[in-house]
Design a protein around this motif. Structure first.
Motif, PDB file in Angstrom:
ATOM      1  N   GLU A 176       8.820  60.148  43.207  1.00  0.00           N
ATOM      2  CA  GLU A 176       9.682  58.560  41.734  1.00  0.00           C
ATOM      3  C   GLU A 176       9.826  57.881  42.155  1.00  0.00           C
ATOM      4  OE1 GLU A 176      14.418  59.401  39.505  1.00  0.00           O
ATOM      5  OE2 GLU A 176      13.370  60.891  41.085  1.00  0.00           O
ATOM      6  N   TYR A 177       9.847  58.133  43.617  1.00  0.00           N
ATOM      7  CA  TYR A 177      11.065  56.860  44.619  1.00  0.00           C
ATOM      8  C   TYR A 177       9.467  55.743  45.009  1.00  0.00           C
ATOM      9  CZ  TYR A 177      14.467  59.781  47.534  1.00  0.00           C
ATOM     10  OH  TYR A 177      15.020  60.183  47.359  1.00  0.00           O
TER      11      TYR A 177
ATOM     12  N   ILE B  95       9.681  51.980  42.910  1.00  0.00           N
ATOM     13  CA  ILE B  95       9.709  51.133  42.699  1.00  0.00           C
ATOM     14  C   ILE B  95       8.443  49.411  42.714  1.00  0.00           C
ATOM     15  CG2 ILE B  95       8.510  49.529  45.309  1.00  0.00           C
ATOM     16  CD1 ILE B  95      10.149  52.288  46.516  1.00  0.00           C
ATOM     17  N   ALA B  96       7.570  49.965  42.472  1.00  0.00           N
ATOM     18  CA  ALA B  96       6.493  49.739  41.918  1.00  0.00           C
ATOM     19  C   ALA B  96       6.419  49.099  40.481  1.00  0.00           C
ATOM     20  CB  ALA B  96       5.558  50.882  41.473  1.00  0.00           C
ATOM     21  N   GLN B  97       7.775  49.673  39.746  1.00  0.00           N
ATOM     22  CA  GLN B  97       7.770  48.933  38.234  1.00  0.00           C
ATOM     23  C   GLN B  97       9.151  47.977  38.302  1.00  0.00           C
ATOM     24  OE1 GLN B  97       9.284  53.051  35.819  1.00  0.00           O
ATOM     25  NE2 GLN B  97       6.531  53.363  36.266  1.00  0.00           N
ATOM     26  N   SER B  98       9.637  48.458  38.851  1.00  0.00           N
ATOM     27  CA  SER B  98      11.418  47.253  39.889  1.00  0.00           C
ATOM     28  C   SER B  98      10.107  46.081  40.041  1.00  0.00           C
ATOM     29  CB  SER B  98      11.663  47.416  40.546  1.00  0.00           C
ATOM     30  OG  SER B  98      11.835  48.077  42.025  1.00  0.00           O
ATOM     31  N   HIS B  99       8.490  45.893  40.626  1.00  0.00           N
ATOM     32  CA  HIS B  99       8.306  44.953  40.972  1.00  0.00           C
ATOM     33  C   HIS B  99       7.265  44.293  40.106  1.00  0.00           C
ATOM     34  CE1 HIS B  99      10.151  45.067  44.705  1.00  0.00           C
ATOM     35  NE2 HIS B  99      10.454  45.917  44.580  1.00  0.00           N
TER      36      HIS B  99
ATOM     37  N   ASP C 143      11.322  50.618  49.756  1.00  0.00           N
ATOM     38  CA  ASP C 143      11.580  49.498  49.223  1.00  0.00           C
ATOM     39  C   ASP C 143      11.044  47.945  49.481  1.00  0.00           C
ATOM     40  OD1 ASP C 143      12.026  48.466  46.436  1.00  0.00           O
ATOM     41  OD2 ASP C 143      13.937  47.473  47.848  1.00  0.00           O
ATOM     42  N   ASN C 144      12.000  48.585  51.272  1.00  0.00           N
ATOM     43  CA  ASN C 144      11.217  46.982  52.386  1.00  0.00           C
ATOM     44  C   ASN C 144       9.800  46.739  52.485  1.00  0.00           C
ATOM     45  OD1 ASN C 144      14.122  45.892  51.687  1.00  0.00           O
ATOM     46  ND2 ASN C 144      14.904  47.779  53.671  1.00  0.00           N
ATOM     47  N   LEU C 145       9.003  48.301  52.678  1.00  0.00           N
ATOM     48  CA  LEU C 145       7.606  48.639  53.150  1.00  0.00           C
ATOM     49  C   LEU C 145       7.317  47.700  51.760  1.00  0.00           C
ATOM     50  CD1 LEU C 145       5.624  49.566  54.783  1.00  0.00           C
ATOM     51  CD2 LEU C 145       5.697  51.764  52.890  1.00  0.00           C
TER      52      LEU C 145
ATOM     53  N   GLU D 259      17.803  56.782  52.074  1.00  0.00           N
ATOM     54  CA  GLU D 259      17.558  55.289  53.080  1.00  0.00           C
ATOM     55  C   GLU D 259      16.101  55.319  52.443  1.00  0.00           C
ATOM     56  OE1 GLU D 259      18.761  54.136  55.236  1.00  0.00           O
ATOM     57  OE2 GLU D 259      20.500  54.495  54.024  1.00  0.00           O
ATOM     58  N   VAL D 260      15.012  56.745  52.280  1.00  0.00           N
ATOM     59  CA  VAL D 260      13.952  56.340  52.711  1.00  0.00           C
ATOM     60  C   VAL D 260      13.401  55.663  51.137  1.00  0.00           C
ATOM     61  CG1 VAL D 260      12.103  57.938  51.661  1.00  0.00           C
ATOM     62  CG2 VAL D 260      14.050  59.084  53.337  1.00  0.00           C
ATOM     63  N   LYS D 261      13.784  55.809  50.128  1.00  0.00           N
ATOM     64  CA  LYS D 261      14.240  54.782  48.766  1.00  0.00           C
ATOM     65  C   LYS D 261      14.164  53.374  49.081  1.00  0.00           C
ATOM     66  CE  LYS D 261      14.800  53.502  43.928  1.00  0.00           C
ATOM     67  NZ  LYS D 261      15.348  54.295  43.084  1.00  0.00           N
TER      68      LYS D 261
END
Length: 875
Positions: free
Chosen positions: A866-867, A871-875, A807-809, A801-803
């Motif tokens: 890691e989160y 997230i930064a790499q996925s976008h 991600d939404n943030l 949930e935190v991740k």
């Protein structure tokens, strides 16, 4: 003080034959302490003169110089201020009162004591000493002794004669012969007296023994007297003989005087005739040159010049008394007057024809120069006319009316010629200027009478910084999305009718070259014409060169300015029209014009501050400066009228990007400019307006958070100012950095409160209870904050949930930020640091408020890292 006294004696008083007796270090009472020295001196030559001398250091401080000196006899009163207490102040009353403060009381007392002694010794008129301690003053000497000190000193010195070596030796021998010469002076004196009596007796006996020789001498004198009587008798006979010779010589002398008088009169008459012939005779060659001389050829001009100067010398000769009554002299003077009037009339007519002919020749080349941006050169015209400069000077001295007529005719004719040339020149400049923009090319095809400066201002569009846009278009302007902003304009408040693509840097550079070429053509033209007028009409340009005839020089300098104003009456209006056109084409052109015009004004003032060129360019510079100020004011006004869109994010505001472009352009233009101060003032006003309006837009923004608007725009401003290194905006640069950091932190804290909202609220409640006075270890006993409630909240935020929340943030932050500033990764990294800080803070609260509960978060710091990374790499 001893070293100073020695230096003053050596450097100042010894060369002036003076001896330094006393010195005191003083400064003037009641003023800034500028130290100097008061010195009491006496001259080494007699009669002795006593002076009080003021000495001060030079401005460079490397030597002393004598400033003021007073004679001691002019001193009336010495006031020591206080006779009982130590006080460094004292007054000296000469013709005016001088108030001094000594560096020490001891120096003051020593100086006053010296003055008192000099007064007692050298002055009959005594100085009054007030508030002086009696211990400083010596006892007064009796009047007789005083006189001997004052006046008899020189006499005693004059009467005294030093013994020579022979006399000293005789005295020593005499004293050695008498053992008691020193121990018993009276006995020694008696012995000397008795010996003197013996010598006197011997002298008398010697005189009596020489009586026989005296009788012989008397007989010789009697014989000599007889011889004298015989000589006198012979001289008497000789005198009678010479008397007859004298009478004959007197008769001869009278005859010679008459002959000499006749010769003298003949010589004087010859001298007068030679004077009139030499000074009132004009050669036939000169007369022919004046009446029929060729004024077109160089040889003829030279002959006429020599004849005119010879005629002027004949007319200006100072006649001796009586010459004016001679009929021949009157006839000659009348002939000279007629020759002068005839030649002056012929010269004036010829020069008027030369003016006209030269003008026609000059007009024939006008078409060729009108094609290029150059002004016709008048050097050949000036060179031909300067051959007549000496004749113009002759005309100025002999017939001022015709001289002034030529002056007026030249100005009337040449001003029309210059007006045609200058107007053609400016028309070409306007066509080239308006051809620098796509829209402005319309003006190149307009008829000359419909020049660009007469067009409707609405048709004169510019590029960045354009200030002539309509009010309605300004009110309708909105701040577009970041993706479309660069397609509109990158200039400072490009709120006009055209985008910056219509006028790029090449266009501005071309305008700058055209304007510089205009000024570079005008400057030598004006200077050459002014120099020609001065030389041809024999007018003095610089009043400082003549000294004693300053009034004449100033008047002639005024005549030159008046002539130049008439000759170039069209330059200032044409320049103002050209400046107006450049301002309408692009208001940023005022930057180029301000720099160029300031440089040319500075150059002209260095040559001659009162010249026509420096005055005219100075007047035009005022207009350019006014346009520059208006440009800045209009840009600030347009900032205040900016509107923002409610449907798209704000990003970098146009006037923020525009300020960057303005600063880059201004720095390139004002790099070596004389008027950098004007730009610095404009910078201060613009940057303050940018700051105020960024905050205004941020407050009105609905789509983009206020913190984002402030953060991005102040980051852009900080980057711009750091890159350009504008010294006068260093404070604003630091302020931009502080605001960027402040709003970045605020945005990060606010954004991180959303993905873990319940957990944040729970720990905020714990902190609130602690703030109310509940001890941390007792918080777990609160119903709303017991261990079960804590576990329940923690379970709602597992790692998944935190991740997901982060991600939404990330997506939300990405929507808020614009691509231009590229701050997404910076903000994301700041959020990571802040999230870890909060995590550690939460762990600390759990450890302190729930000791021994073994309650921990369901994710670790390593999980957080890691989160954020994934997230930064996925976008």
């Amino acid at each position: 003080m001893t070293a100073i006294k020695h230096a003053l004696q050596r450097d100042i008083f010894t060369p002036n034959d003076e001896r330094l007796l006393s010195i005191v270090n003083v400064c003037k009472a009641g003023k800034k302490k500028k130290n100097c020295f008061l010195c009491a001196t006496v001259t080494t030559e007699r009669p002795v003169q006593v002076n009080v001398v003021k000495v001060k250091k030079s401005d460079k401080g490397d030597f002393y110089k004598r400033q003021t000196a007073w004679v001691l006899r002019d001193l009336a009163v010495v006031d020591a201020k206080d006779a009982n207490k130590e006080n460094p102040e004292f007054d000296l009353h000469f013709e005016k009162v001088y108030k001094w403060v000594a560096s020490s009381t001891a120096e003051k007392n020593s100086f006053i004591s010296c003055i008192w002694k000099l007064n007692q010794r050298y002055l009959r008129k005594k100085i009054e000493f007030v508030n002086v301690s009696s211990q400083l003053l010596e006892e007064s000497v009796p009047s007789g002794e005083n006189q001997s000190v004052a006046g008899g000193d020189e006499e005693s010195l004059d009467e005294y004669q030093e013994l020579n070596a022979k006399e000293e030796q005789d005295i020593e021998i005499m004293m050695d012969g008498c053992e008691y010469a020193i121990s018993n002076a009276e006995a020694f004196a008696e012995k000397l007296s008795s010996e003197l009596q013996v010598l006197d007796g011997a002298n008398i006996q010697s005189i009596m023994a020489s009586e026989k020789q005296v009788n012989i001498l008397m007989q010789l004198l009697d014989e000599a007297l007889k011889e004298v009587d015989q000589i006198e008798h012979k001289l008497s006979s000789y005198e009678e003989m010479l008397q007859s010779v004298k009478e004959q010589m007197d008769h001869i002398s009278q005859s010679n005087d008459l002959i000499q008088l006749s010769n003298t009169n003949n010589l004087k008459l010859l001298e007068e005739i030679e004077f009139l012939v030499n000074h009132l005779d004009l050669s036939k060659g000169h007369i022919k040159a004046l009446t029929d001389g060729d004024l077109s050829s160089s040889k003829g001009i030279e002959a006429c010049t020599n004849a005119a100067e010879a005629l002027l010398q004949c007319m200006n000769i100072a006649l001796r008394p009586g010459h004016g009554h001679l009929h021949s002299v009157q006839q000659q003077q009348q002939q000279f007057k007629e020759l002068r009037e005839q030649f002056a009339r012929r010269l004036a007519n010829h020069l008027n024809n030369v003016f006209v002919q030269q003008g026609h020749d000059q007009s024939s080349t006008l078409a060729q120069h009108s094609i290029e941006l150059t002004l016709p050169k008048h050097q050949p015209f000036h060179r031909d006319l300067l051959r007549y400069a000496k004749l113009m000077e002759w005309l100025k001295n002999t017939d001022h009316e015709k001289y002034e007529g030529l002056n007026k005719n030249y100005v009337d004719y040449i001003c029309r010629l210059y007006e045609r040339e200058i107007k053609e020149f400016f028309e070409v400049a306007k066509i080239k200027m308006t051809g620098t923009s796509k829209e402005g090319k319309k003006f190149a095809t307009l008829p000359r009478k419909e020049s660009a400066v007469k067009q409707d201002p609405e048709s004169l569009h510019g590029s960045s910084g354009k200030l002539t846009g309509s009010t309605s278009s300004l009110n309708k302007l909105t701040v577009q999305g970041a993706g479309s902003r660069r397609s509109q304009s990158s200039s400072l408040l490009d709120m006009g009718n055209m985008s910056s693509s219509d006028l790029d840097v090449a266009d501005r550079t071309k305008f700058d070259k055209i304007f510089e070429q205009v000024l570079s053509e005008l400057e030598p033209l004006c200077l050459a014409e002014q120099d020609f007028i001065s030389k041809f009409f024999k007018l003095q340009q610089n009043p400082a060169l003549l000294g004693t005839i300053m009034d004449v020089s100033c008047r002639e300098a005024g005549i030159i300015r008046s002539m130049m104003i008439k000759v170039f009456r069209c330059i200032e209006p044409e320049l103002n029209n050209l400046i107006s056109l450049g301002d309408k084409i692009d208001s940023f052109n005022s930057l180029y014009m301000l720099v160029k015009m300031s440089h040319h004004v500075w150059t002209a003032e260095n040559v001659d501050p009162a010249s026509f060129l420096s005055t005219t360019l100075g007047n035009v510079l005022v207009t350019v400066k006014r346009n520059f100020d208006k440009c800045i004011l209009n840009q600030i006004k347009q900032m205040e009228e900016v509107k923002i869109s409610k449907k798209s994010k704000v990003g970098i505001l146009p006037f923020v990007s525009g300020f960057e472009e303005f600063a880059e352009l201004a720095e390139s233009i004002f790099r070596i400019a004389e008027r950098r101060g004007d730009l610095n003032k404009a910078y201060s006003r613009l940057i303050r307006a940018v700051y105020n309006n960024v905050e205004k837009v941020a407050n009105e923004s609905q789509k983009t958070p206020r913190d984002v608007v402030m953060m991005e725009n102040f980051h852009h401003i900080f980057s711009t100012l750091s890159r350009l290194k504008i010294a006068c905006l260093e404070i604003e640069r630091k302020e931009a950095k502080q605001k960027y950091t402040e709003y970045l932190q605020a945005y990060v804290i606010y954004s991180l409160g959303q993905p873990l909202e319940k957990l944040n609220h729970f720990f905020e409640g714990i902190e609130a209870r602690v703030a109310q006075g509940i001890r941390e270890e007792e918080v777990s006993y609160q119903l709303a904050f017991n261990k079960q409630e804590l576990r329940k909240v923690i379970k709602e935020y597992p790692g998944k949930e935190v991740k997901k929340g982060l991600d939404n943030l990330y997506k939300k932050v990405d929507k808020h930020l614009c691509e231009e500033e590229n701050l997404l990764q910076v903000v994301w990294h700041s959020m990571q640091d802040e999230f870890i800080r909060q995590y550690k803070h939460f762990e600390g609260l759990i450890g302190r408020c729930y000791p021994g509960s073994s309650i921990i978060m369901e994710f670790t710091i390593q999980d957080i890292l890691e989160y954020f990374s994934s997230i930064a790499q996925s976008h």
